[in-house]
Enzyme design. Structure first.
Site, PDB file in Angstrom:
ATOM      1  CD  GLN A 129      -1.326  -0.195   3.670  1.00 38.20           C
ATOM      2  OE1 GLN A 129      -2.177  -1.076   3.672  1.00 38.20           O
ATOM      3  NE2 GLN A 129      -1.252   0.720   4.639  1.00 38.20           N
ATOM      4  N   GLY A 130       0.704   2.077  -0.998  1.00 42.83           N
ATOM      5  CA  GLY A 130       1.476   3.304  -1.123  1.00 42.83           C
ATOM      6  C   GLY A 130       0.746   4.456  -0.470  1.00 42.83           C
ATOM      7  CB  SER A 132       3.433   6.626   5.060  1.00 42.56           C
ATOM      8  OG  SER A 132       2.465   6.216   6.000  1.00 42.56           O
ATOM      9  CB  SER A 164       4.752  -3.487   4.791  1.00 46.80           C
ATOM     10  OG  SER A 164       4.953  -2.819   6.013  1.00 46.80           O
ATOM     11  CD  GLU A 245      -4.549  -1.724   7.072  1.00 43.05           C
ATOM     12  OE1 GLU A 245      -3.421  -2.126   6.788  1.00 43.05           O
ATOM     13  OE2 GLU A 245      -4.871  -0.527   7.046  1.00 43.05           O
ATOM     14  CD  GLU A 363       1.448   9.508  18.099  1.00 43.62           C
ATOM     15  OE1 GLU A 363       2.190   9.215  19.045  1.00 43.62           O
ATOM     16  OE2 GLU A 363       1.340   8.801  17.072  1.00 43.62           O
TER      17      GLU A 363
END
Length: 381
Positions: A129-130, A132, A164, A245, A363
């Site tokens: 997953q792209g 961050s 990841s 998720e 956060e």
């Protein structure tokens, strides 16, 4: 209210336990330290997932017309709990079955569903997953990777980080900016990882080999048909995806399994009688149970056909707390676990390091809880 599993649900759990007992090798606990994104565990996970698929245990919660059994979310939860309690032998494929597949079922085009769903259902797909980016982190609205439309293609330029599975994944679920609007300017593209212009660099880390990467996009071209949904629809789609998720990763089950093992080690050594040790263990158990019940409340919503809300962030944060507590207990009272004497505990510690980062930083979850659950004014946050 008394919560009990039905007879069918108990039988389903025992079926999974028996499957894992027969399938996992004797050295599984040591082997699992390779990390879910390592080549070794990724290769092994493909064998596991193919056998799960053959037994009807990979996607039982998917609709029947997409290869599943149409079982309700409680069965998905039981399956995920037992997989995570064992150390998650599905590797990165847990992501496919929990949220990528269901997202494609809901938002994908007919061509996208035909292309991607069968490989996921057969246990032969690995995605990354792209999300961050440097300077953006878990604040997806701040992302800067850009996709400009040029005729019947998008041209992508930018960078992702902490990704990841990027080295081994076949496809990236990529968030791009297609306009300057903070939220409505984000679009999702399904990008093959062998597309020219993509460069992946591994980031050394403590959480297992091959787990996190930088990914660079330099004039990467994909067809417009690679877009998932409409331009600017990403915020809606990602809200749906991330709720699935976060609910589909019962880290509390792994944390509780690690905690139980640590307590057993201390009992065998005669070191569990000290009041402080018992009190700390009780605190960690309580946090695991709090996370489990918070997640069950959301599963109950889904089982009734109701949409998950921002309450999923409260369950996510409860899970972060229980992971941290279990890991801290092990570090404090069974520190030799971190030097390979107890490989299951070391494996859990590696996973727990990212408990407050993976699936959205803690956060960010607290901000969501403040704004969307408690409805606090901004100046009070």
């Amino acid at each position: 209210m008394e919560f009990v599993w039905t007879e069918d649900q108990r039988e389903f759990r025992e079926r999974i336990k028996s499957f894992l007992a027969e399938l996992l090798p004797d050295d599984w606990e040591r082997f699992s330290q390779h990390g879910p994104a390592s080549p070794a565990l990724t290769e092994y996970a493909e064998t596991v997932c193919a056998k799960l698929a053959a037994e009807g245990l990979l996607i039982p919660h998917w609709p029947q017309d997409h290869g599943g059994a149409g079982l309700d979310p409680w069965y998905q939860t039981i399956l995920a709990e037992e997989m995570w309690r064992a150390g998650e032998p599905r590797g990165g494929q847990y992501m496919n079955v929990n949220w990528i597949g269901p997202t494609l079922i809901r938002y994908g085009s007919e061509e996208q569903r035909r292309r991607y769903l069968p490989r996921i259902a057969e246990g032969r797909a690995l995605w990354c997953q792209g999300f961050s980016e440097p300077g953006a982190g878990s604040d997806l609205a701040s992302l800067r990777t850009r996709a400009e439309q040029a005729g019947d293609e998008y041209v992508i330029n930018g960078q992702k980080i902490w990704t990841s599975y990027a080295t081994l994944a076949q496809t990236c679920f990529l968030l791009c900016r297609t306009s300057d609007d903070r939220k409505r300017g984000i679009t999702i593209l399904l990008v093959p990882m062998d597309t020219p212009g993509i460069v992946v660099r591994q980031i050394p880390s403590l959480i297992g080999e091959g787990d996190i990467h930088e990914v660079f996009f330099d004039n990467v071209r994909v067809p417009v048909t690679a877009r998932l949904g409409e331009e600017g629809q990403a915020w809606e789609i990602i809200s749906y995806s991330l709720r699935n998720e976060r609910l589909g990763i019962p880290r509390y089950a792994l944390a509780r399994a690690a905690l139980d093992r640590a307590v057993k080690i201390l009992q065998d050594r005669g070191e569990f009688d000290a009041p402080l040790v018992r009190a700390e263990a009780a605190k960690a158990v309580a946090l695991c149970e709090a996370a489990r019940t918070a997640n069950y409340a959301l599963v109950s919503l889904r089982a009734r056909g109701e949409e998950l809300t921002a309450e999923s962030s409260t369950a996510r944060f409860a899970t972060v707390n229980c992971e941290r507590s279990a890991a801290e207990f092990v570090v404090e009272y069974v520190p030799n676990a971190l030097v390979d004497e107890h490989p299951f505990l070391k494996m859990h510690h590696q996973r727990a390091i990212v408990a407050g980062i993976a699936s959205g930083a803690a956060e960010i979850q607290l901000n969501v809880i403040a704004s969307d659950v408690l409805h606090l004014p901004r100046e009070a946050r």
